[in-house]
Design a protein around this motif. Structure first.
Motif, PDB file in Angstrom:
ATOM      1  N   ARG A 186      -5.157  45.351  64.231  1.00 39.01           N
ATOM      2  CA  ARG A 186      -5.372  45.596  62.803  1.00 39.01           C
ATOM      3  C   ARG A 186      -6.346  46.760  62.634  1.00 39.01           C
ATOM      4  O   ARG A 186      -7.182  47.017  63.501  1.00 39.01           O
ATOM      5  CB  ARG A 186      -5.903  44.350  62.106  1.00 39.01           C
ATOM      6  N   LEU A 187      -6.207  47.436  61.495  1.00 40.93           N
ATOM      7  CA  LEU A 187      -7.052  48.594  61.191  1.00 40.93           C
ATOM      8  C   LEU A 187      -8.237  48.143  60.362  1.00 40.93           C
ATOM      9  O   LEU A 187      -8.088  47.366  59.419  1.00 40.93           O
ATOM     10  CB  LEU A 187      -6.238  49.644  60.436  1.00 40.93           C
ATOM     11  N   GLU A 188      -9.418  48.628  60.716  1.00 40.03           N
ATOM     12  CA  GLU A 188     -10.623  48.294  59.967  1.00 40.03           C
ATOM     13  C   GLU A 188     -11.343  49.578  59.611  1.00 40.03           C
ATOM     14  O   GLU A 188     -11.911  50.241  60.471  1.00 40.03           O
ATOM     15  CB  GLU A 188     -11.530  47.385  60.810  1.00 40.03           C
ATOM     16  N   ALA A 189     -11.280  49.922  58.334  1.00 40.32           N
ATOM     17  CA  ALA A 189     -11.918  51.149  57.850  1.00 40.32           C
ATOM     18  C   ALA A 189     -13.331  50.842  57.399  1.00 40.32           C
ATOM     19  O   ALA A 189     -13.544  50.039  56.479  1.00 40.32           O
ATOM     20  CB  ALA A 189     -11.107  51.762  56.715  1.00 40.32           C
ATOM     21  N   GLY A 190     -14.303  51.462  58.043  1.00 39.65           N
ATOM     22  CA  GLY A 190     -15.700  51.234  57.697  1.00 39.65           C
ATOM     23  C   GLY A 190     -16.136  52.097  56.532  1.00 39.65           C
ATOM     24  O   GLY A 190     -15.372  52.925  56.020  1.00 39.65           O
ATOM     25  N   PRO A 191     -17.368  51.945  56.087  1.00 39.59           N
ATOM     26  CA  PRO A 191     -17.875  52.737  54.967  1.00 39.59           C
ATOM     27  C   PRO A 191     -18.009  54.209  55.321  1.00 39.59           C
ATOM     28  O   PRO A 191     -18.219  54.563  56.486  1.00 39.59           O
ATOM     29  CB  PRO A 191     -19.247  52.111  54.678  1.00 39.59           C
ATOM     30  N   GLN A 224       3.443  57.396  67.877  1.00 39.78           N
ATOM     31  CA  GLN A 224       3.379  58.373  66.794  1.00 39.78           C
ATOM     32  C   GLN A 224       4.349  57.985  65.687  1.00 39.78           C
ATOM     33  O   GLN A 224       5.164  57.076  65.828  1.00 39.78           O
ATOM     34  CB  GLN A 224       3.734  59.758  67.330  1.00 39.78           C
ATOM     35  N   SER A 225       4.241  58.675  64.572  1.00 39.09           N
ATOM     36  CA  SER A 225       5.118  58.391  63.434  1.00 39.09           C
ATOM     37  C   SER A 225       6.550  58.768  63.758  1.00 39.09           C
ATOM     38  O   SER A 225       6.822  59.757  64.442  1.00 39.09           O
ATOM     39  CB  SER A 225       4.649  59.170  62.196  1.00 39.09           C
ATOM     40  N   VAL A 226       7.477  57.965  63.250  1.00 36.65           N
ATOM     41  CA  VAL A 226       8.889  58.218  63.475  1.00 36.65           C
ATOM     42  C   VAL A 226       9.415  59.216  62.439  1.00 36.65           C
ATOM     43  O   VAL A 226       8.920  59.281  61.307  1.00 36.65           O
ATOM     44  CB  VAL A 226       9.692  56.903  63.397  1.00 36.65           C
ATOM     45  N   LYS A 276     -11.205  50.485  64.734  1.00 37.49           N
ATOM     46  CA  LYS A 276     -12.200  50.846  63.730  1.00 37.49           C
ATOM     47  C   LYS A 276     -12.171  52.348  63.464  1.00 37.49           C
ATOM     48  O   LYS A 276     -12.208  53.146  64.395  1.00 37.49           O
ATOM     49  CB  LYS A 276     -13.592  50.432  64.194  1.00 37.49           C
ATOM     50  N   VAL A 277     -12.111  52.719  62.199  1.00 38.84           N
ATOM     51  CA  VAL A 277     -12.135  54.124  61.797  1.00 38.84           C
ATOM     52  C   VAL A 277     -13.068  54.261  60.598  1.00 38.84           C
ATOM     53  O   VAL A 277     -13.492  53.266  60.007  1.00 38.84           O
ATOM     54  CB  VAL A 277     -10.727  54.635  61.412  1.00 38.84           C
ATOM     55  N   ASP A 278     -13.396  55.514  60.247  1.00 38.59           N
ATOM     56  CA  ASP A 278     -14.154  55.706  59.024  1.00 38.59           C
ATOM     57  C   ASP A 278     -13.172  55.909  57.875  1.00 38.59           C
ATOM     58  O   ASP A 278     -11.957  55.851  58.058  1.00 38.59           O
ATOM     59  CB  ASP A 278     -15.130  56.884  59.159  1.00 38.59           C
ATOM     60  N   ASN A 279     -13.696  56.137  56.689  1.00 42.17           N
ATOM     61  CA  ASN A 279     -12.829  56.233  55.518  1.00 42.17           C
ATOM     62  C   ASN A 279     -12.423  57.663  55.197  1.00 42.17           C
ATOM     63  O   ASN A 279     -12.283  58.029  54.032  1.00 42.17           O
ATOM     64  CB  ASN A 279     -13.515  55.603  54.304  1.00 42.17           C
ATOM     65  N   ALA A 280     -12.238  58.487  56.215  1.00 40.44           N
ATOM     66  CA  ALA A 280     -11.756  59.855  55.997  1.00 40.44           C
ATOM     67  C   ALA A 280     -10.361  59.807  55.370  1.00 40.44           C
ATOM     68  O   ALA A 280      -9.589  58.863  55.594  1.00 40.44           O
ATOM     69  CB  ALA A 280     -11.712  60.605  57.324  1.00 40.44           C
ATOM     70  N   ALA A 281     -10.046  60.830  54.593  1.00 38.55           N
ATOM     71  CA  ALA A 281      -8.767  60.847  53.885  1.00 38.55           C
ATOM     72  C   ALA A 281      -7.578  60.730  54.832  1.00 38.55           C
ATOM     73  O   ALA A 281      -6.576  60.093  54.510  1.00 38.55           O
ATOM     74  CB  ALA A 281      -8.661  62.127  53.055  1.00 38.55           C
ATOM     75  N   ALA A 282      -7.709  61.327  56.030  1.00 39.14           N
ATOM     76  CA  ALA A 282      -6.608  61.286  56.991  1.00 39.14           C
ATOM     77  C   ALA A 282      -6.320  59.870  57.461  1.00 39.14           C
ATOM     78  O   ALA A 282      -5.224  59.594  57.959  1.00 39.14           O
ATOM     79  CB  ALA A 282      -6.930  62.170  58.196  1.00 39.14           C
ATOM     80  N   HIS A 283      -7.298  58.973  57.327  1.00 33.96           N
ATOM     81  CA  HIS A 283      -7.127  57.599  57.798  1.00 33.96           C
ATOM     82  C   HIS A 283      -6.562  56.676  56.729  1.00 33.96           C
ATOM     83  O   HIS A 283      -6.333  55.498  56.989  1.00 33.96           O
ATOM     84  CB  HIS A 283      -8.464  57.044  58.280  1.00 33.96           C
ATOM     85  N   LEU A 284      -6.362  57.186  55.527  1.00 34.70           N
ATOM     86  CA  LEU A 284      -5.914  56.350  54.422  1.00 34.70           C
ATOM     87  C   LEU A 284      -4.406  56.343  54.253  1.00 34.70           C
ATOM     88  O   LEU A 284      -3.875  55.605  53.428  1.00 34.70           O
ATOM     89  CB  LEU A 284      -6.574  56.816  53.112  1.00 34.70           C
ATOM     90  N   THR A 285      -3.683  57.144  55.020  1.00 30.43           N
ATOM     91  CA  THR A 285      -2.226  57.177  54.926  1.00 30.43           C
ATOM     92  C   THR A 285      -1.625  56.229  55.954  1.00 30.43           C
ATOM     93  O   THR A 285      -2.067  56.158  57.095  1.00 30.43           O
ATOM     94  CB  THR A 285      -1.688  58.597  55.183  1.00 30.43           C
ATOM     95  N   GLU A 286      -0.609  55.480  55.547  1.00 35.64           N
ATOM     96  CA  GLU A 286       0.014  54.514  56.445  1.00 35.64           C
ATOM     97  C   GLU A 286       0.638  55.193  57.659  1.00 35.64           C
ATOM     98  O   GLU A 286       0.648  54.638  58.759  1.00 35.64           O
ATOM     99  CB  GLU A 286       1.077  53.706  55.693  1.00 35.64           C
ATOM    100  N   ASP A 287       1.166  56.402  57.465  1.00 28.27           N
ATOM    101  CA  ASP A 287       1.835  57.091  58.573  1.00 28.27           C
ATOM    102  C   ASP A 287       0.890  57.375  59.733  1.00 28.27           C
ATOM    103  O   ASP A 287       1.335  57.516  60.873  1.00 28.27           O
ATOM    104  CB  ASP A 287       2.438  58.424  58.085  1.00 28.27           C
ATOM    105  N   THR A 288      -0.409  57.454  59.453  1.00 31.89           N
ATOM    106  CA  THR A 288      -1.359  57.808  60.495  1.00 31.89           C
ATOM    107  C   THR A 288      -1.537  56.696  61.511  1.00 31.89           C
ATOM    108  O   THR A 288      -1.481  56.915  62.720  1.00 31.89           O
ATOM    109  CB  THR A 288      -2.717  58.171  59.880  1.00 31.89           C
ATOM    110  N   PHE A 289      -1.742  55.481  61.052  1.00 33.00           N
ATOM    111  CA  PHE A 289      -2.101  54.395  61.953  1.00 33.00           C
ATOM    112  C   PHE A 289      -1.126  53.225  61.989  1.00 33.00           C
ATOM    113  O   PHE A 289      -1.211  52.386  62.890  1.00 33.00           O
ATOM    114  CB  PHE A 289      -3.495  53.862  61.600  1.00 33.00           C
TER     115      PHE A 289
END
Length: 230
Positions: A54-59, A168-170, A31-44
Motif C-alpha cells: 500500500r502507498l502511504e503519502a506523508g506530509p 511500470q505503467s501499461v 512511503k512517499v512525500d506529497n509531491a505532485a508526481a506522487h499523486l497520480t495513480e499511474d505513478t505508483f
C-alpha cells in the motif's frame, strides 16, 4: 573498470550476496512525500498491485517520516553526486550546482560511468560501519536482523520474477494493419512502429488494444500482451 582508481572495498557487497533469502523481497508499505508526481495513480498503482503493498503519502516537507531512505539519499548526494562535474546540486542556489551548470559538455560523466560509480558507491556503503548500527555495517545488521526474524521474508512469486517490466505503467496500443494492402499488423508507440513475427501471424487483431510495456533501457524493445494474456 571504466573509471581509473575506482574499486570495491573488501567488505563491499549487496543484500542478496550475504542473505540469499531476501532476493526479490517485497515491502508492505511504500512511503512517499506529497509531491505532485506522487499523486497520480499511474505513478505508483502498478507498483502497489505488482508487489502487493500500500502507498502511504506523508506530509509535505517532512522527510523525518522516512528517516532511513532520506538519510541515505543525503549521504549519496554528499559523497558522490555533488562532487561530479556538471552536478545540479541540491537546489537552484547550491554553489556546486551553479558551478556544474558551467561545466563543458565533454567533461560530463557518461551513463555507463555513472552506473559503474553508483554500483561501487552503494556496495561500499553497505560494507562501511555505522554508528547508528552499533559499529556494524549495513550488511552485518541485515544478517543479524534476518537471523532473529521469526517469520520468513515475503518475496515475489517465482512466476512474476521474469515480468519485472510490469512494475511500470501499461500502455494500451491499437493494432493496425491492412491485409488487402499487404500491411502486416503493427502498433504505433511514441511515434514509431513496433511489430514482430508473432503479431504479424496473429489474425483478427486489427482494431484491438493490446498491453505494451517498453524496455526502459532500450526503447527498440517492448513487451506486449494479447487480450487473452498471452
Amino acid at each position: 573498470m571504466l573509471i581509473p582508481g575506482l574499486a570495491y572495498r573488501s567488505t563491499a557487497g549487496f543484500a542478496t550476496e550475504v542473505c540469499p533469502e531476501v532476493a526479490y523481497a517485497c515491502w508492505d508499505v511504500l512511503k512517499v512525500d506529497n509531491a505532485a508526481a506522487h499523486l497520480t495513480e499511474d505513478t505508483f498503482l502498478p507498483v502497489c498491485q505488482f508487489v502487493g503493498c500500500r502507498l502511504e503519502a506523508g506530509p509535505v516537507g517532512e522527510p523525518t517520516t522516512r528517516p532511513f531512505i532520506e538519510r541515505f539519499f543525503l549521504t549519496l548526494t554528499d559523497r558522490m553526486s555533488r562532487k561530479l562535474t556538471g552536478t545540479t546540486g541540491r537546489h537552484p542556489d547550491d554553489p556546486a550546482g551553479q558551478r556544474g551548470r558551467r561545466a563543458p559538455v565533454e567533461q560530463l560523466i557518461t551513463l555507463p560511468e555513472l552506473e559503474e560509480l553508483l554500483d561501487v558507491t552503494i556496495a561500499n556503503y553497505h560494507g562501511t560501519p555505522h554508528d547508528g548500527l552499533n559499529g556494524r555495517t549495513p550488511l552485518e545488521a541485515l544478517q543479524l536482523a534476518i537471523e532473529h526474524h521469526e517469520a520468513p521474508v515475503r518475496t515475489l512469486p517465482q512466476v512474476l520474477r521474469t515480468q519485472l517490466h510490469q512494475l511500470q505503467s501499461v500502455h494500451l496500443c491499437t493494432v493496425r494493419g491492412n491485409v488487402a494492402r499487404g500491411v502486416a499488423p503493427y502498433i504505433s508507440f511514441y511515434g514509431a512502429r513496433y511489430s514482430n513475427e508473432v503479431l504479424q501471424r496473429t489474425s483478427g487483431l486489427n482494431g484491438e488494444k493490446i498491453r505494451v510495456y517498453p524496455n526502459p533501457g532500450d526503447m527498440r524493445e517492448a513487451w506486449a500482451y494479447l487480450p487473452n494474456g498471452a
